[in-house]
Design a protein around this motif. Structure first.
Motif, mmCIF file in Angstrom:
data_model
loop_
_atom_site.group_PDB
_atom_site.id
_atom_site.type_symbol
_atom_site.label_atom_id
_atom_site.label_comp_id
_atom_site.label_asym_id
_atom_site.label_seq_id
_atom_site.Cartn_x
_atom_site.Cartn_y
_atom_site.Cartn_z
ATOM 1 N N ARG A 1 0.838 -1.204 0.000
ATOM 2 C CA ARG A 1 0.000 0.000 0.000
ATOM 3 C C ARG A 1 0.874 1.257 0.000
ATOM 4 O O ARG A 1 0.544 2.244 -0.649
ATOM 5 N N ALA A 2 1.956 1.207 0.752
ATOM 6 C CA ALA A 2 2.815 2.388 0.855
ATOM 7 C C ALA A 2 3.438 2.764 -0.474
ATOM 8 O O ALA A 2 3.604 3.949 -0.775
ATOM 9 N N VAL A 3 3.774 1.782 -1.284
ATOM 10 C CA VAL A 3 4.434 2.084 -2.547
ATOM 11 C C VAL A 3 3.519 2.879 -3.471
ATOM 12 O O VAL A 3 3.981 3.592 -4.360
ATOM 13 N N ALA B 1 8.814 -10.292 4.000
ATOM 14 C CA ALA B 1 7.949 -9.397 3.218
ATOM 15 C C ALA B 1 8.777 -8.452 2.352
ATOM 16 O O ALA B 1 8.474 -8.240 1.166
ATOM 17 N N VAL B 2 9.819 -7.882 2.930
ATOM 18 C CA VAL B 2 10.673 -6.941 2.195
ATOM 19 C C VAL B 2 11.370 -7.647 1.034
ATOM 20 O O VAL B 2 11.373 -7.154 -0.105
ATOM 21 N N GLU C 1 12.055 -8.863 -4.696
ATOM 22 C CA GLU C 1 12.263 -9.882 -5.723
ATOM 23 C C GLU C 1 11.225 -9.763 -6.833
ATOM 24 O O GLU C 1 11.562 -9.808 -8.026
ATOM 25 N N ILE C 2 9.964 -9.602 -6.467
ATOM 26 C CA ILE C 2 8.895 -9.505 -7.462
ATOM 27 C C ILE C 2 9.080 -8.285 -8.356
ATOM 28 O O ILE C 2 8.841 -8.333 -9.567
ATOM 29 N N ASN C 3 9.511 -7.184 -7.747
ATOM 30 C CA ASN C 3 9.624 -5.928 -8.487
ATOM 31 C C ASN C 3 11.042 -5.636 -8.978
ATOM 32 O O ASN C 3 11.318 -4.539 -9.463
ATOM 33 N N SER D 1 14.868 4.347 -4.979
ATOM 34 C CA SER D 1 14.373 4.628 -6.335
ATOM 35 C C SER D 1 13.265 3.679 -6.738
ATOM 36 O O SER D 1 13.324 3.028 -7.787
ATOM 37 N N VAL D 2 12.255 3.602 -5.919
ATOM 38 C CA VAL D 2 11.135 2.710 -6.203
ATOM 39 C C VAL D 2 10.219 3.357 -7.222
ATOM 40 O O VAL D 2 9.812 4.511 -7.070
#
Length: 303
Positions: free
Chosen positions: A248-250, A276-277, A282-284, A299-300
């Protein structure tokens, strides 16, 4: 006897054998065995027909748990404080006429407590990112928020706003350790003590509470177009809570912003925050860095 002589030899033998005591015992045993086998057969569970296909294990793809809330048009950083006050507090700062009379006598002049609230990561990131808006998820009594406000002031970032998302209810049993945080008619005065700490530290113009659960608050900030340059995640420390908060934060992070949080190294090892982190990264296809007990993802830019 004439009839016996007409019988075949084996029938003649059986006729004579059946009249003996041995035959009587034999038939008793045979009857018992038949009864036992019959009862055993009926106790067996019916055999399931063989399936023509293998049993399938249904797995929910992780994307099913990703947040898809549509975010509103971006609010300029200079309007974020006013937006939050209008949306949450009906246009009046929560610090106006603070503290309310019913709570004033229960508050300590300053009661600041936190965990990992003064790590080097805060200054390292604030110096580098120079954030206009910081969102903190999990604030408790405001130790890290006040520390970040001190840093932004010292570094000349006078306009930086810090939004503190917390339901300010603590957790079941937290007053066993924090008995001095008052409880009035079942209402723990945690938010009032948080605000008292902010006022005592002279940061009421920089720090705003957002007193809701992390899920509902982050969803609404997204819908309102409120974004941040830095988002600190330090609320629930189990996998499910951390995973939900990160995803949600992203959504409210400005492109190129930084996510970071506490408790990357705990006794939970890879069953809590770290799992979780790492899974999110890994997914992103992002890289996780560490700074003390904190994790950092730079740099998300996740769609």
């Amino acid at each position: 006897m004439k009839e016996d002589r007409r019988l075949p030899h084996y029938l003649h033998f059986l006729s004579k054998f059946s009249k003996t005591k041995t035959a009587y015992v034999f038939f008793i045993l045979l009857t018992y065995a038949f009864g036992y086998l019959s009862a055993y057969y009926h106790r067996q569970p019916p055999q399931q027909p063989e399936s023509t296909s293998a049993v399938r294990t249904v797995k929910c793809p992780i994307d099913s748990f990703r947040v898809t809330t549509r975010c509103g048009d971006l609010v300029p950083p200079e309007l974020i404080r006013r937006t939050v006050i209008d949306r949450i507090f009906n246009g009046t700062s929560p610090y106006t006429d603070f503290p309310p009379p019913h709570a004033a006598k229960y508050l300590r002049p300053k009661r600041i407590k936190g965990w990992g609230s003064y790590g080097a990561v805060f200054e390292n990131l604030i110096r580098r990112v120079k954030p206009r808006t910081i969102v903190e998820i999990g604030s408790f009594l405001g130790a890290s928020a006040i520390h970040m406000a001190n840093l932004t002031r010292r570094l000349g970032l006078e306009d930086t706003q810090i939004l503190c998302v917390d339901d300010f209810r603590g957790w079941p049993g937290f007053r066993d350790r924090f008995k001095d945080v008052a409880l009035v008619n079942g209402d723990v005065l945690l938010m009032y003590q948080f605000m008292q700490n902010v006022v005592s530290s002279d940061f009421s113009g920089s720090i705003l509470p957002v007193p809701f659960s992390t899920g509902s608050a982050l969803e609404k900030l997204c819908e309102w177009g409120v974004t941040a340059d830095l988002v600190e995640i330090d609320a629930g420390h189990d996998f499910n809570s951390a995973w939900a908060d990160i995803n949600r934060a992203v959504r409210i992070l400005r492109p190129g912003g930084v996510l970071f949080g506490h408790d990357y190294f705990t006794a939970a090892d890879n069953r809590g925050v770290r799992r979780a982190v790492n899974l999110f990264a890994e997914i992103n296809r992002l890289k996780v860095k560490t700074d003390g007990q904190h994790w950092v993802i730079d740099s998300v830019n996740v769609n």
